[in-house]
Design an enzyme around this catalytic site. Structure first.
Site, short mmCIF file in Angstrom:
data_model
loop_
_atom_site.label_atom_id
_atom_site.label_comp_id
_atom_site.label_asym_id
_atom_site.label_seq_id
_atom_site.Cartn_x
_atom_site.Cartn_y
_atom_site.Cartn_z
N ASP A 76 -4.57 -7.80 -24.97
CA ASP A 76 -4.30 -6.65 -24.12
C ASP A 76 -5.27 -6.76 -22.94
OD1 ASP A 76 -4.20 -4.20 -22.82
OD2 ASP A 76 -4.14 -3.02 -24.66
N SER A 155 3.48 -9.02 -6.24
CA SER A 155 4.82 -8.50 -5.97
C SER A 155 4.93 -8.27 -4.48
CB SER A 155 5.03 -7.17 -6.71
OG SER A 155 6.18 -6.50 -6.26
N TYR A 168 3.01 1.75 -8.41
CA TYR A 168 3.10 0.29 -8.53
C TYR A 168 2.50 -0.39 -7.30
CZ TYR A 168 5.22 -4.23 -9.72
OH TYR A 168 5.44 -5.56 -10.04
N SER A 171 -1.33 -0.37 -7.40
CA SER A 171 -1.92 -1.34 -8.31
C SER A 171 -1.76 -2.77 -7.81
CB SER A 171 -1.30 -1.20 -9.71
OG SER A 171 0.08 -1.55 -9.71
N LYS A 172 -0.61 -3.08 -7.20
CA LYS A 172 -0.37 -4.44 -6.74
C LYS A 172 -1.11 -4.76 -5.44
CE LYS A 172 2.04 -6.39 -9.94
NZ LYS A 172 1.55 -7.62 -10.60
#
Length: 280
Positions: A76, A155, A168, A171-172
């Site tokens: 994890d 991404s 998202y 975070s990216k």
């Protein structure tokens, strides 16, 4: 000084994966699993990491059937101790780390005013960005020793804002920023950093991702009619790894969009807004 800068700028010799140790996170499905399968035929020695033991072992078995050594390690990436154990076990087994592919990630699709669980911002940051940092941290000594390669699977949402994806994108963008800065520092040690910017790829990541309430979405929030096959995505990543490229933007449309954003950012915003309206 000029001579040193020129040396750093030279195109590196293409990477031969035979005998090289490649660590891949998020390897139990999607892009990570397909990367493992494609690298299995190159002679690479694999250390595969993910949270789901059964699916991970199945991918490792496929790699072994193709003739590769494959170590499956339940990991994890939000747990720093798991990342430390992953690298320690890899070094114990293979005595080297030549490539780290930081691929583990979770998606989320919700407009900001639809979000009711704001812990999703921190949770995505821990997986998509800090998970990369932890893996690099614990592999760093071995990567410097091998003058290796870090591959970060980011991404297009880590390069440009996408409506409905505030969590998202946050975070990216963080993951991308870390890798961009690391590349400059790492060059002094002979370590290369490749950042990969996939668009919509035919995987389950969006269905496994989260809604605004933090629960699994079960459906994709994007139009997947023209989704790139995962085998093609992995093929392009392997090519970029061989060349130790700075970055990989996978489609002509995406490259055009990023270029256009530099000169007409408002137009790109309007196009993204219109695309969202067509889907809702």
């Amino acid at each position: 000084m000029a001579g040193k800068l020129f040396t750093l700028a030279l195109s590196p010799k293409p990477m031969d994966f035979s005998g090289k140790v490649v660590v891949i996170t998020g390897a139990s499905d999607g892009i990570g699993a397909e990367l493992a399968r494609q690298l299995a035929s190159t002679g690479a020695r694999l250390a595969l990491a993910a949270r789901h033991a059964g699916r991970l072992e199945a991918v490792a078995d496929q790699c072994r059937a193709a003739g590769a050594e494959a170590l499956a390690l339940v990991t994890d990436v939000t747990r720093d101790e798991d990342c430390a154990r992953l690298m320690a076990r890899t070094l114990e087994r293979y005595d080297a780390i030549d490539v780290l592919v930081a691929n583990a990630g979770v998606s989320m699709h919700a407009r900001f005013d639809e979000i009711t669980d704001f812990t999703t911002f921190e949770r995505l940051l821990r997986i998509n960005a800090l998970g990369t940092v932890s893996c690099v941290r614990h592999a760093w000594g071995a990567l410097k020793a091998s003058r290796g390669l870090v591959v970060g699977v980011s991404s297009l949402a880590g390069r440009t804002g996408v409506p409905g994806r505030t969590t998202y994108c946050m975070s990216k963008f963080a993951q991308t920023g870390f890798l961009e800065a690391l590349r400059i520092e790492a060059a002094e040690s002979g370590v290369a950093v490749t950042v990969v910017y996939p668009g919509v790829v035919a995987t389950e990541i969006r269905r496994h991702g989260w809604r605004g309430d933090g629960e699994q979405a079960g459906v994709s929030g994007l139009d997947e009619a023209d989704a790139m096959p995962v085998a093609e995505c992995a093929r392009q990543i392997v090519q970029a790894m061989r060349a130790r490229r700075r970055e990989l933007v996978m489609t002509r449309k995406a490259r055009l969009g990023l270029w256009l954003k530099m000169f007409a950012p408002g137009l790109v915003d309007n196009m993204a807004r219109a695309a969202l309206a067509r889907r809702t």
